[in-house]
Design a protein around this motif. Structure first.
Motif, short mmCIF file in Angstrom:
data_model
loop_
_atom_site.label_atom_id
_atom_site.label_comp_id
_atom_site.label_asym_id
_atom_site.label_seq_id
_atom_site.Cartn_x
_atom_site.Cartn_y
_atom_site.Cartn_z
N THR A 151 0.85 -1.18 0.00
CA THR A 151 0.00 0.00 0.00
C THR A 151 0.89 1.23 0.00
O THR A 151 1.73 1.39 0.89
CB THR A 151 -0.92 0.02 1.24
N LEU A 152 0.72 2.09 -1.00
CA LEU A 152 1.53 3.29 -1.15
C LEU A 152 0.64 4.52 -1.14
O LEU A 152 -0.49 4.48 -1.64
CB LEU A 152 2.34 3.24 -2.45
N ALA A 153 1.17 5.60 -0.61
CA ALA A 153 0.39 6.84 -0.54
C ALA A 153 0.88 7.85 -1.58
O ALA A 153 2.02 7.82 -2.02
CB ALA A 153 0.53 7.46 0.86
N THR A 154 -0.04 8.72 -1.97
CA THR A 154 0.26 9.91 -2.78
C THR A 154 -0.55 11.06 -2.19
O THR A 154 -1.49 10.83 -1.43
CB THR A 154 -0.13 9.72 -4.26
N ASN A 200 3.47 4.19 11.52
CA ASN A 200 2.52 3.25 12.12
C ASN A 200 2.27 2.02 11.26
O ASN A 200 1.41 1.20 11.57
CB ASN A 200 1.19 3.96 12.40
N LYS A 201 2.99 1.93 10.12
CA LYS A 201 2.90 0.79 9.19
C LYS A 201 1.53 0.67 8.53
O LYS A 201 1.15 -0.42 8.07
CB LYS A 201 3.29 -0.50 9.89
N ALA A 202 0.81 1.79 8.45
CA ALA A 202 -0.46 1.78 7.72
C ALA A 202 -0.21 1.83 6.22
O ALA A 202 -1.08 1.44 5.43
CB ALA A 202 -1.32 2.97 8.15
N ILE A 203 0.95 2.32 5.82
CA ILE A 203 1.37 2.32 4.42
C ILE A 203 2.80 1.79 4.36
O ILE A 203 3.53 1.81 5.35
CB ILE A 203 1.30 3.73 3.78
#
Length: 359
Positions: A151-154, A200-203
């Motif tokens: 899971t990656l964020a932008t 927090n390892k959410a991403i």
């Protein structure tokens, strides 16, 4: 059609500072024009509502406002109202709705605004920043193949870094979609929460601009992709931030826009004249908006990847628009007229500097 989420209006994060005033409603550009017309010859009056981000990629705005360059160039007759945003999609909506007159913004939201308005609503009048974006991931991820299942964020769906990430994954055989599915789940979120989400390892990582990229590295991440390496055709240069103006405002207030562009060029000149001092001033401005300045370690890391230039590096913007089309985020982009560099090139010529191209 584009995914509806791409055009979803969002409430901008307005940050008050010494010169940062909340935008309330939509003031009349016509009133500005009348005020300008009635001003003493050689003077101009009116209001300019300017948007930008609390990002180092928007340093020409941060530095220029902090140093009083915009106030000086605009003159005492022009009231400057500034607002800050956390995403180009948010700011683009503010421009299109008439809540802003101009803004520092990424190339993809600028393109999207131009297309959404059938080429009528906005014009890019100058460049501002090149570079300063990267994909930072967990240290155990060492190859693009290992991104499958992550899971990656932008910063937001359809923004400049979002398109860069999706295109990078596509050319490496990894599928994504706008709902967060596919081989790699992309989770658009404000840069302000990305570091905590990573910690927090959410991403598992994020493709983000500076200083968020360097903050992720400081939090234990590693750079998997420096976006500069993805632009060999422009020798590592790629536009990160442009100066966008509402077309109606430009037509009714050409002298205010001229002074705005002049302030942008003056800010860029100041940043380049003494980069260390420019970094300090920009960090001071950032600290006022974000609550605290960046650490020396993060600032040093982030600053070295940024180039400040009035050149909008049109070739990279047009290529990025093609990438959006290949991803299915836009259709048949017709971008003739998106640039109006007349004022900029006149200013540069008078300073004895090379003019810039819109192609």
């Amino acid at each position: 059609m584009r995914p509806s989420r791409l055009w979803r209006a969002m409430t901008p994060l307005i940050t008050a500072g010494a010169l940062a005033l909340a935008v309330v409603g939509c003031s009349s550009s016509g009133d500005d024009a009348k005020a300008s017309a009635s001003a003493t010859p050689g003077q101009v009056s009116g209001t300019l509502r300017l948007g930008y981000f609390p990002n180092l990629t928007h340093a020409p705005a941060l530095y220029g406002v902090e140093k009083g360059i915009f106030a000086k160039e605009l003159g005492t007759g022009v009231t400057l109202k500034t607002s800050t945003f956390n995403s180009g999609v948010q700011e683009a909506e503010a421009v299109l709705s008439g809540a802003l007159d101009a803004g520092y913004i990424g190339p993809n939201p600028a393109v999207n605004s131009f297309i959404k308005s059938n080429g009528e609503a906005v014009r890019i009048v100058s460049g501002a920043t090149s570079g300063g974006a990267a994909l930072v991931v967990r240290p155990d991820i060492t190859s693009v193949a290992q991104l499958k299942g992550t899971t990656l964020a932008t910063p937001s769906l359809g923004n400049t870094q979002d398109v860069a990430l999706r295109y990078y994954l596509k050319k490496n055989g990894l599928k994504t979609d706008t709902q967060g599915g596919g081989d790699v789940s992309i989770k658009p979120q404000d840069n302000s929460v990305t570091v905590d989400a990573f910690t927090n390892k959410a991403i598992d990582g994020a493709w983000v601009p500076e200083p968020t990229a360097s903050r992720l590295v400081a939090a234990g991440g590693k750079v998997l992709v420096n976006e500069a390496d993805e632009w060999p055709e422009t020798k590592g240069q790629f536009v990160t931030t442009v100066l966008l103006v509402r077309t109606a405002y430009l037509k009714k207030n050409p002298e205010i826009v001229r002074r705005l562009v002049s302030a942008n060029v003056a800010s860029i000149n100041g940043l380049n004249a003494d980069r260390d001092a420019g970094a300090t001033v920009t960090n001071t401005a950032l600290g006022k908006l974000a609550g605290k300045p960046l650490s020396d370690k993060v600032l040093t890391s982030a600053w070295k990847s940024l180039t400040f230039t009035p050149d909008p590096i049109a070739a990279s913007l047009l290529t990025s628009a093609k990438h959006q089309e290949e991803l299915g985020l836009i259709k048949n982009p017709k971008l003739d007229g998106i640039f109006d560099l007349t004022i900029l090139n006149d200013i540069l010529a008078k300073q004895g500097k090379p003019t810039v191209s819109d192609s």
